[in-house]
Design an enzyme around this catalytic site. Structure first.
Site, PDB file in Angstrom:
ATOM      1  N   THR A 104       3.117 -20.282  59.736  1.00 31.05           N
ATOM      2  CA  THR A 104       2.826 -21.330  58.637  1.00 31.05           C
ATOM      3  C   THR A 104       1.474 -21.059  57.668  1.00 31.05           C
ATOM      4  OG1 THR A 104       3.899 -22.997  60.225  1.00 31.05           O
ATOM      5  CG2 THR A 104       2.268 -23.782  58.484  1.00 31.05           C
ATOM      6  N   GLY A 154      -1.115 -24.852  59.302  1.00 30.95           N
ATOM      7  CA  GLY A 154      -1.333 -23.743  58.962  1.00 30.95           C
ATOM      8  C   GLY A 154      -2.380 -22.852  59.552  1.00 30.95           C
ATOM      9  N   CYS A 212      -0.781 -22.210  63.394  1.00 30.56           N
ATOM     10  CA  CYS A 212       0.597 -21.434  63.671  1.00 30.56           C
ATOM     11  C   CYS A 212       0.565 -20.522  62.771  1.00 30.56           C
ATOM     12  CB  CYS A 212       1.880 -22.446  63.316  1.00 30.56           C
ATOM     13  SG  CYS A 212       3.331 -21.882  63.352  1.00 30.56           S
ATOM     14  N   THR A 226       8.451 -21.734  58.564  1.00 34.60           N
ATOM     15  CA  THR A 226       8.001 -23.053  57.868  1.00 34.60           C
ATOM     16  C   THR A 226       7.533 -24.060  58.692  1.00 34.60           C
ATOM     17  OG1 THR A 226       8.142 -23.855  55.697  1.00 34.60           O
ATOM     18  CG2 THR A 226       9.805 -24.425  57.085  1.00 34.60           C
TER      19      THR A 226
END
Length: 180
Positions: A167, A161, A164, A5
């Protein structure tokens, strides 16, 4: 190894916002894409989010909520007591999770070693595998864009997002607004 996360917290002029993506990964496999790793606690007056081991994070949430209740909602007092308990307990020192907690006045990062860190700017903090990407985006948007606090968090997490691999862009946010 769980890579789980990105959480971003932002304390703006009129709102405090926490947001997180929905991805949980194990090694190079996505286990879940719609996990919710943020919470409203203390009657919605405190926002919290976690990154790291899910089981460890739920234990930390429970402990933190107890400290917040004992502190009668005083966030600073609760994080200090939480940190003391964390450092004294051998089991807790081995937990693999981090938390962000904030209200309208304060924002704190609670590290996996029991440290309590208030961001230097007092308004933006991020944790997790995409935390540095989200933090960078949030700082830039805070400095150069005139946008709503919740939109700032969503856009910053979306950027994280896109960069990564741990993510995703399934973003969930919670907001605390100033009482009118």
């Amino acid at each position: 190894m769980f890579h789980a996360t990105t959480i971003l917290a932002y304390k703006g002029k009129n709102k405090s916002v926490i947001g997180g993506d929905g991805q949980v990964s194990f090694g190079n496999t996505v286990l879940k894409g719609n996990a919710v790793k943020i919470r409203k606690i203390k009657d919605g007056k405190v926002l919290a989010g976690f990154a790291g081991s899910t089981a460890d994070a739920f234990n930390l949430f429970d402990m933190f909520e107890e400290n917040l209740e004992h502190a009668k909602g005083d966030l600073l007092k609760a994080v200090i007591e939480f940190s003391k308990a964390w450092r004294k307990d051998k089991y807790l020192r081995k937990l693999e999770a981090m938390m962000l907690v904030l209200n309208r006045e304060k924002i704190f990062l609670l590290s996996g070693t029991g440290d309590v860190v208030e961001p230097e700017d007092g308004k933006i903090a991020a944790i997790g595998s995409g935390g540095n990407f989200a933090l960078s985006a949030a700082r830039a948007l805070d400095k150069f864009a005139d946008i709503d606090e919740e939109k700032l968090v969503k856009e910053s997490l979306t950027i994280a997002g896109e960069i990564c691999i741990y993510t995703n862009t399934n973003i969930k946010t919670y907001v605390i607004e100033d009482e009118k």
